[in-house]
Write a protein that holds these residues in place. Structure first.
Motif, PDB file in Angstrom:
ATOM      1  N   TRP A 172       0.835  -1.210   0.000  1.00  0.00           N
ATOM      2  CA  TRP A 172       0.000   0.000   0.000  1.00  0.00           C
ATOM      3  C   TRP A 172       0.865   1.253   0.000  1.00  0.00           C
ATOM      4  CZ3 TRP A 172      -4.831   0.649  -1.445  1.00  0.00           C
ATOM      5  CH2 TRP A 172      -5.652  -0.468  -1.505  1.00  0.00           C
ATOM      6  N   ASP A 173       2.017   1.195   0.660  1.00  0.00           N
ATOM      7  CA  ASP A 173       2.957   2.325   0.586  1.00  0.00           C
ATOM      8  C   ASP A 173       3.399   2.538  -0.861  1.00  0.00           C
ATOM      9  OD1 ASP A 173       2.795   2.702   3.303  1.00  0.00           O
ATOM     10  OD2 ASP A 173       4.717   1.740   3.773  1.00  0.00           O
ATOM     11  N   LEU A 174       3.697   1.423  -1.546  1.00  0.00           N
ATOM     12  CA  LEU A 174       4.108   1.515  -2.955  1.00  0.00           C
ATOM     13  C   LEU A 174       2.985   2.125  -3.802  1.00  0.00           C
ATOM     14  CD1 LEU A 174       5.868   0.868  -5.467  1.00  0.00           C
ATOM     15  CD2 LEU A 174       4.951  -1.467  -5.393  1.00  0.00           C
ATOM     16  N   PHE A 175       1.744   1.688  -3.579  1.00  0.00           N
ATOM     17  CA  PHE A 175       0.623   2.245  -4.349  1.00  0.00           C
ATOM     18  C   PHE A 175       0.550   3.760  -4.129  1.00  0.00           C
ATOM     19  CE2 PHE A 175      -1.788  -2.027  -3.612  1.00  0.00           C
ATOM     20  CZ  PHE A 175      -0.896  -2.671  -4.462  1.00  0.00           C
ATOM     21  N   GLY A 176       0.720   4.184  -2.892  1.00  0.00           N
ATOM     22  CA  GLY A 176       0.689   5.616  -2.572  1.00  0.00           C
ATOM     23  C   GLY A 176       1.797   6.368  -3.307  1.00  0.00           C
ATOM     24  N   ARG A 177       3.001   5.763  -3.344  1.00  0.00           N
ATOM     25  CA  ARG A 177       4.120   6.416  -4.042  1.00  0.00           C
ATOM     26  C   ARG A 177       3.843   6.507  -5.535  1.00  0.00           C
ATOM     27  NH1 ARG A 177       7.222   3.041  -0.834  1.00  0.00           N
ATOM     28  NH2 ARG A 177       7.845   1.720  -2.578  1.00  0.00           N
ATOM     29  N   LEU A 178       3.269   5.459  -6.111  1.00  0.00           N
ATOM     30  CA  LEU A 178       2.971   5.470  -7.549  1.00  0.00           C
ATOM     31  C   LEU A 178       1.954   6.568  -7.863  1.00  0.00           C
ATOM     32  CD1 LEU A 178       2.762   1.605  -8.104  1.00  0.00           C
ATOM     33  CD2 LEU A 178       4.518   3.124  -9.039  1.00  0.00           C
ATOM     34  N   ALA A 179       0.941   6.708  -6.995  1.00  0.00           N
ATOM     35  CA  ALA A 179      -0.068   7.753  -7.211  1.00  0.00           C
ATOM     36  C   ALA A 179       0.562   9.136  -7.049  1.00  0.00           C
ATOM     37  CB  ALA A 179      -1.241   7.568  -6.249  1.00  0.00           C
ATOM     38  N   ALA A 180       1.455   9.268  -6.068  1.00  0.00           N
ATOM     39  CA  ALA A 180       2.130  10.554  -5.862  1.00  0.00           C
ATOM     40  C   ALA A 180       2.962  10.914  -7.090  1.00  0.00           C
ATOM     41  CB  ALA A 180       3.007  10.497  -4.611  1.00  0.00           C
ATOM     42  N   GLY A 181       3.431   9.889  -7.795  1.00  0.00           N
ATOM     43  CA  GLY A 181       4.196  10.110  -9.022  1.00  0.00           C
ATOM     44  C   GLY A 181       3.310  10.332 -10.239  1.00  0.00           C
ATOM     45  N   GLY A 182       1.986  10.365 -10.040  1.00  0.00           N
ATOM     46  CA  GLY A 182       1.072  10.703 -11.126  1.00  0.00           C
ATOM     47  C   GLY A 182       0.277   9.534 -11.669  1.00  0.00           C
ATOM     48  N   ALA A 183       0.578   8.311 -11.245  1.00  0.00           N
ATOM     49  CA  ALA A 183      -0.169   7.163 -11.755  1.00  0.00           C
ATOM     50  C   ALA A 183      -1.559   7.106 -11.112  1.00  0.00           C
ATOM     51  CB  ALA A 183       0.582   5.871 -11.465  1.00  0.00           C
ATOM     52  N   SER A 184      -2.477   6.453 -11.799  1.00  0.00           N
ATOM     53  CA  SER A 184      -3.816   6.216 -11.264  1.00  0.00           C
ATOM     54  C   SER A 184      -3.928   4.729 -10.959  1.00  0.00           C
ATOM     55  CB  SER A 184      -4.884   6.593 -12.301  1.00  0.00           C
ATOM     56  OG  SER A 184      -4.626   7.891 -12.787  1.00  0.00           O
ATOM     57  N   LEU A 185      -4.552   4.404  -9.826  1.00  0.00           N
ATOM     58  CA  LEU A 185      -4.662   2.990  -9.445  1.00  0.00           C
ATOM     59  C   LEU A 185      -6.094   2.635  -9.101  1.00  0.00           C
ATOM     60  CD1 LEU A 185      -1.702   4.102  -8.218  1.00  0.00           C
ATOM     61  CD2 LEU A 185      -1.552   1.717  -7.550  1.00  0.00           C
ATOM     62  N   LEU A 186      -6.566   1.544  -9.665  1.00  0.00           N
ATOM     63  CA  LEU A 186      -7.856   0.965  -9.286  1.00  0.00           C
ATOM     64  C   LEU A 186      -7.531  -0.391  -8.675  1.00  0.00           C
ATOM     65  CD1 LEU A 186     -10.983   1.237  -9.397  1.00  0.00           C
ATOM     66  CD2 LEU A 186     -10.904   0.025 -11.585  1.00  0.00           C
ATOM     67  N   VAL A 187      -7.809  -0.521  -7.367  1.00  0.00           N
ATOM     68  CA  VAL A 187      -7.361  -1.692  -6.605  1.00  0.00           C
ATOM     69  C   VAL A 187      -8.562  -2.351  -5.940  1.00  0.00           C
ATOM     70  CG1 VAL A 187      -5.812  -2.470  -4.768  1.00  0.00           C
ATOM     71  CG2 VAL A 187      -5.226  -0.429  -6.087  1.00  0.00           C
ATOM     72  N   SER A 188      -8.830  -3.595  -6.284  1.00  0.00           N
ATOM     73  CA  SER A 188      -9.953  -4.256  -5.620  1.00  0.00           C
ATOM     74  C   SER A 188      -9.476  -4.976  -4.371  1.00  0.00           C
ATOM     75  CB  SER A 188     -10.648  -5.247  -6.555  1.00  0.00           C
ATOM     76  OG  SER A 188      -9.856  -6.393  -6.747  1.00  0.00           O
ATOM     77  N   SER A 189     -10.375  -5.096  -3.419  1.00  0.00           N
ATOM     78  CA  SER A 189     -10.025  -5.745  -2.156  1.00  0.00           C
ATOM     79  C   SER A 189     -11.276  -6.234  -1.454  1.00  0.00           C
ATOM     80  CB  SER A 189      -9.294  -4.748  -1.249  1.00  0.00           C
ATOM     81  OG  SER A 189      -9.016  -5.343  -0.007  1.00  0.00           O
ATOM     82  N   HIS A 190     -11.112  -7.311  -0.698  1.00  0.00           N
ATOM     83  CA  HIS A 190     -12.169  -7.746   0.202  1.00  0.00           C
ATOM     84  C   HIS A 190     -11.914  -7.230   1.609  1.00  0.00           C
ATOM     85  CE1 HIS A 190     -13.245 -11.115  -2.589  1.00  0.00           C
ATOM     86  NE2 HIS A 190     -14.419 -10.847  -2.085  1.00  0.00           N
ATOM     87  N   VAL A 191     -10.710  -6.723   1.811  1.00  0.00           N
ATOM     88  CA  VAL A 191     -10.274  -6.403   3.164  1.00  0.00           C
ATOM     89  C   VAL A 191     -10.622  -4.955   3.460  1.00  0.00           C
ATOM     90  CG1 VAL A 191      -8.336  -6.454   4.762  1.00  0.00           C
ATOM     91  CG2 VAL A 191      -8.349  -7.983   2.796  1.00  0.00           C
ATOM     92  N   MET A 192     -11.662  -4.782   4.260  1.00  0.00           N
ATOM     93  CA  MET A 192     -12.198  -3.440   4.466  1.00  0.00           C
ATOM     94  C   MET A 192     -11.212  -2.515   5.176  1.00  0.00           C
ATOM     95  SD  MET A 192     -15.233  -2.713   3.266  1.00  0.00           S
ATOM     96  CE  MET A 192     -16.481  -3.584   2.340  1.00  0.00           C
ATOM     97  N   ASP A 193     -10.264  -3.089   5.948  1.00  0.00           N
ATOM     98  CA  ASP A 193      -9.356  -2.159   6.640  1.00  0.00           C
ATOM     99  C   ASP A 193      -8.363  -1.527   5.663  1.00  0.00           C
ATOM    100  OD1 ASP A 193      -7.506  -4.153   6.270  1.00  0.00           O
ATOM    101  OD2 ASP A 193      -7.270  -4.645   8.396  1.00  0.00           O
ATOM    102  N   GLU A 194      -8.262  -2.082   4.454  1.00  0.00           N
ATOM    103  CA  GLU A 194      -7.409  -1.461   3.447  1.00  0.00           C
ATOM    104  C   GLU A 194      -8.054  -0.192   2.877  1.00  0.00           C
ATOM    105  OE1 GLU A 194      -6.441  -4.617   0.689  1.00  0.00           O
ATOM    106  OE2 GLU A 194      -4.774  -5.246   1.962  1.00  0.00           O
ATOM    107  N   ALA A 195      -9.357  -0.022   3.158  1.00  0.00           N
ATOM    108  CA  ALA A 195     -10.068   1.154   2.653  1.00  0.00           C
ATOM    109  C   ALA A 195      -9.396   2.445   3.116  1.00  0.00           C
ATOM    110  CB  ALA A 195     -11.516   1.118   3.118  1.00  0.00           C
ATOM    111  N   ALA A 196      -8.823   2.390   4.316  1.00  0.00           N
ATOM    112  CA  ALA A 196      -8.208   3.591   4.878  1.00  0.00           C
ATOM    113  C   ALA A 196      -7.000   4.044   4.059  1.00  0.00           C
ATOM    114  CB  ALA A 196      -7.797   3.338   6.324  1.00  0.00           C
ATOM    115  N   ARG A 197      -6.438   3.155   3.253  1.00  0.00           N
ATOM    116  CA  ARG A 197      -5.260   3.506   2.457  1.00  0.00           C
ATOM    117  C   ARG A 197      -5.625   4.103   1.095  1.00  0.00           C
ATOM    118  NH1 ARG A 197      -0.474   1.304   4.256  1.00  0.00           N
ATOM    119  NH2 ARG A 197       0.247   3.092   3.109  1.00  0.00           N
ATOM    120  N   CYS A 198      -6.924   4.170   0.790  1.00  0.00           N
ATOM    121  CA  CYS A 198      -7.358   4.636  -0.532  1.00  0.00           C
ATOM    122  C   CYS A 198      -7.759   6.109  -0.481  1.00  0.00           C
ATOM    123  CB  CYS A 198      -8.567   3.827  -1.008  1.00  0.00           C
ATOM    124  SG  CYS A 198      -8.242   2.061  -1.139  1.00  0.00           S
TER     125      CYS A 198
END
Ligand SMILES: Nc1ncnc2c1ncn2[C@@H]1O[C@H](COP(=O)(O)OP(=O)(O)OP(=O)(O)O)[C@@H](O)[C@H]1O
Length: 265
Positions: A172-198
């Protein structure tokens, strides 16, 4: 980020699989430069929506635009990275060999291979055969391949399944860095606590979007303490409203997963 063109725009999408309407009247806008979480019970249509975005799904009707182009355009191929739930790697090759093979197809060199392996933290396993990796390591090889070409949009289907909490946090840290670099991410999850990272959450239910908002907005709207509570409150609200909520006219997807809360693995 500074880009005005949304990463994904979906209008009135209808997808039929096996004679059933799996997505029905789905509308969605995914802004550029953000991590957008796609949450919802098993069978709600998350994978089908992702397949549509990457151009791998036959569409019955509606419009899907990705990075300003119609979904499925050949020009989009190098601009999108897609990682499915089933890791697609050659089991008789090592991690590095898999990456080199994919890089050769893309016309990329060893530098990009090393960077991608580093990004997913597989440096210690670079020379290991895929067949000897754990499930979580194997899925990170697929992610590394998707990262090779610096895609503008990453579509990741449950990338954290089978990962321990430390690896999940690192990804999730990597996803955040990629978005900070301008990328867009669509990430599916069943794990609701990951919602806080979106940055935003798209809650799907029965082939349609039940809510599309930030986590704080969802919590404020429902009075719930966390994403799971908010999701359950929205499901209850949709059911109380009758008709099965937005898009509930689609009988195809309705009813089969009516008790799913999205919290189960
Ligand atoms: N090839 C197919 N033929 C018939 N039905 C299908 C087919 N593929 C998917 N479906 C149905 O479409 C619905 C949505 O499936 P999809 O894989 O998009 O859900 P999902 O939200 O990604 O589920 P999960 O979280 O379990 O991966 C499910 O009810 C599924 O059974």
């Amino acid at each position: 980020m500074g880009n005005n063109v949304p990463a994904i725009t979906v209008r009135g999408l209808r997808v039929v699989r096996g004679g059933q309407a799996v997505l029905d009247g789905l509308d969605l806008t995914v802004p550029a430069g953000q991590v957008v979480g796609l949450l919802g019970p098993s069978g709600s249509g998350k994978t089908t929506l992702m397949r549509t975005v990457v151009g791998a799904q036959v569409v019955a009707s509606g419009e899907v635009r990705v990075l300003g182009e119609p979904a499925g355009s050949a020009a989009l191929r190098p601009r999108i990275g897609y990682v499915t739930q089933a890791p697609s790697v050659y089991v008789d090759l090592t991690v590095t060999e898999n990456l080199r093979y994919a890089a050769a197809i893309l016309g990329l060199g060893q530098r990009e291979v090393d960077r991608a392996i580093d990004e997913v933290d597989l440096g210690a396993h670079a020379r290991q055969g895929i067949g000897t990796l754990s499930g979580g390591e194997r899925s990170r090889v697929s992610l590394a391949i998707a990262l090779l070409a610096h895609p503008e949009l990453l579509v990741l289907d449950e990338p954290t399944v089978g990962l321990d909490p430390v690896l999940r946090r690192d990804l999730w840290d990597l996803f955040g860095r990629l978005a900070a670099g301008g990328a867009s991410l669509l990430v599916s999850s069943h794990v609701m606590d990951e919602a806080a990272r979106c940055d935003r959450l798209v809650l799907m239910r029965q082939g349609a979007v039940l809510a599309d908002a930030t986590l704080p907005e969802l919590l404020a709207r429902t009075g719930a303490a966390d994403a799971e509570g908010a999701f359950l409150a929205l499901v209850d609200e949709a059911e109380a409203g009758g008709g099965g909520g937005p898009g509930g006219r689609g009988p195809g997807a309705a009813g089969r997963h009516a008790t799913g809360t999205g919290s189960a693995a």
